[in-house]
Each structure stands twice: as structure tokens, then as C-alpha cells.
Write an enzyme that holds these catalytic residues in place. Sequence first.
Site, PDB file in Angstrom:
ATOM      1  CB  CYS A  80      -1.435   7.070   1.417  1.00  0.00           C
ATOM      2  SG  CYS A  80      -2.215   5.864   2.906  1.00  0.00           S
ATOM      3  CD  GLU A 118      -1.816   2.202   1.702  1.00  0.00           C
ATOM      4  OE1 GLU A 118      -1.364   3.046   0.765  1.00  0.00           O
ATOM      5  OE2 GLU A 118      -1.702   2.432   2.837  1.00  0.00           O
TER       6      GLU A 118
END
Length: 474
Positions: A265, A231
Site C-alpha cells: 500500500c 489503514e
Amino acid sequence: MAIATINPATGETLKTFEPLTDDALEDKIARASTAFASYRLTSVEDRVGWLRAAADVLDADTDDVAALMTTEMGKTLSSAKAEVAKCAKALRYYADHGPAMLEPQQLDADAVDAQQAYVSYQPLGVVLAIMPWNFPLWQAMRFAAPALMAGNVGLLKHASNVPQTALYMEELFRKAGFPADVFQTLLIGSKTIERVLRDDRVVAATLTGSAPAGQSVAAIAGDVLKPTVLELGGSDPFIVMPSAHLDTAAEVATTARNQNNGQSCIAAKRFFVHRDVAEEFTRLFAEKIGALTVGDPMDSSTEIGPLATESGVDDVDDYVQDAVSKGATVVVGGKRVDGPGWFYEPTLLTGITPEMKLYAEEVFGPVAALWTVDSLDEAIEIANSHPYGLGSNLWSEDEGERAEFVRDIQSGMAFINGMTSSYPDLPFGGVKQSGYGRELTELGMREFMNAKTVWVGAPSSEQENGSTAGQAGE
């Protein structure tokens, strides 16, 4: 980076830690391997009980753990408490739903000439989790809760600036009653990761972090043929169309960009606003950004705390100054906050062009970049030109626009008329340079499980003419 707690609100070093020696690291890996041999055989009911106990421990420890996270990386105390609650929710989610996820998946036995056919989901073993500092408890928990429910064992290599939160993770599962060594924290530097990942007793890895870190881990794991979940970064688009409720969209946009002091993010980072409503949305957005309270993250009135590291605030300022030097307009904010600590004003920039570094890179701080577009097609085209593809956001009441957005946006997640967020109930992950694999739900649990095909033939007395399975070959 030294393994240390440095208060980003003051720049003061509060506590330092020595990295594990080679012998101590070897001992931890050996203990993890030994623990897996027995932990994989524990009952689902026992694991459920331990997960629930861990959630209860988190509830009791909320104030202390939240204050620790705020001290180590600067998130506001209120958001830190919300993070603790989210982790407890994830533990209870897997306690509630994990048993069903682990049930064998029955297949059509008749179609394969079997008495029984099914998929058995079994844990892989010791998994290395390499985690970042921005959500120091939640991102580690996204791995830990499903991994422990599945019967895997975890080794956590956390970011070097949140060592006390990392150590708390190990303590949490110990206090909850999990068997010894099923979840351990490794206080090691990044240069030691390769040694751990190449160890035969470590069977897989998950990383949340930058694209370069993901490339490094993927290359090592590929060399030794171990599965990974990555990720990585994100520069999520936030598209506003004329049918949107502008005040609501601007309110959510302000939170979406500045959550966690802009260090997320899945924060909305690039704002694409239709020309018909661009002037009004920009006014509303700028007003709401400018009204945010920047200050001591321990103060309940603070909405924006410091960035986590000194280099982080340097990077953010560099992006802003580069954009301004190439023609961007600062609508609000645009500079460091005077005084101690690593604070930066919440900022809105317009007039973005491809020459600017922030056009194609991720800004990890409270800086919003706004484009004016003439159509949804244009917004999607610019959004998709970016190397990242994590989350995405559309504000529209038009069903056709919504369908086009879901069909055409290149992202792992698409949210419409609401802020992109992570939930235990939804798969989480991206495409392109935002990584691969999924966390959360049953998809996240099964990333580190062996989906074993099981075929059971009829008793020999029932087989006709000596037929056997698979006689046609592969």
C-alpha cells in the site's frame, strides 16, 4: 475465498482449512474475554519479558517462517526474512519503549485546583484485527506488539490465503510465554466479521485492507459505537525535481514500486517527473525496471516473484490493457509471464490520462505510471486529486520545494530523498480514503487505550471555605 494455502508460483493448492464453527468461534471470544480480565492486571515488567521472548522465538524461527510466507503469498525469500527481522525489531521496540509510553502523563494540578492531576493510560479489552496477505507477519505485528504491551487482548482475522502464517502468530505468542488466550487466530470468512465486531465482548477493531472493506467495518463499528483504526489503500506519488540525483532516484523508484512484487500500500505508484529531467529519468527508470529478475521466489537471485492471487494478476493486466487501449505507452514490460503461476512483468507506462482506470485507482502489482510535469505545483495538484493519501515522496535538493511539499501534499506520511517505509519509531497511517488513526509509536499503542483523566483534590482539612472541584460546572 476458501481458507487455503495456494502456492502462487505454481497455482497448486497445498493445504485447506475448515472455518471455525459457530460454537468454536464463541469459545474463542469467551476465552479472550476471560483472558483480558487477568491480563490487564499483569505487570509491565512481565509484558516486557514476554515481548522479548517473542522476538527471540522469531529469530530462531526465521527460516521456517520466511519460507512459509513465500509459499503462501509469493514474496521473495529474502524479503520474507527481512519481514521476520522487522517484526522482531518491533517487539523489542515496544519492550524497550513501552513502559515509558504507559507512564501516567502528569498535568498542571495547580491550574485545576488539585493536589494531583494526570492522565492514566489503560487498555480497552479484546480488539479484533482484520489483516491482509501482502505483509502477513508484519502488518499483524504492527497491531499485536503495541496491543499486548498495553494490556489488550487480540483476535486476529487474517486473509484467507495466509492461514498458516495466521496460525503461526498465535503459536508465536504462546511459545513466548504469554498467558493463554491473549492472542488468538480466528479462521473465519469475511462474512463472519460482522458477528465478531458486534459482540459486546469485542471492544474495538483495526483493519488493514481495501477502502470498501474499511467502509464496511467502519459502518458496523459506528453502529455499535466501537473505535476503529483503518489503514486502507494507497497510490503514493513519487515526485522528481531537476535538482535530484537522478540515478539514485531511479534506483530507489525501482525498489519503491516493485517491493513485495509491487503489492504494497505504501509502494510508490504514480511518478511525477519534471520536464527538464523527464527524458533522462525515464531512461534510467526503464533500464532498472527491465533488469529486474522475475522468477521462483525461493531462488536467492529472484527480485520479483508472483502476485499472490490469480485474480490479482488478472486485475493488474486489466489496468495495463485499459491504459494502453486509451493511449498509454508501454516503455517496458506490459504483459503476463508465460508459464505456471501468477507472474507479471515489471512495467512502466507513460502518457497517462484521466480516462484511464489507473489514473484514479490503485494498481496492486509491479506497474509504474509516469507523468511529465512542468512544476512542483502541478505534481502536487495531480497527486492530491487522487482519493488516497497514505504516503508520498519527493526528490529535491531545494529547501523551498521541500517545505512546499511537506505543507501541501495530502498524505499521512511524507518522505524526502528516500523510500517511504514503515518503522516502529514512526507513526504510520493516512488521510482521505487511505483511512484514519495511526499505527506504531506511542500513537499506535494509545489508539486502543482509555486516556483516563484523574483529578485528586487536597485533603479535606486543607480545603478552604468548603471549595470543591468543578463547582463552576462543565
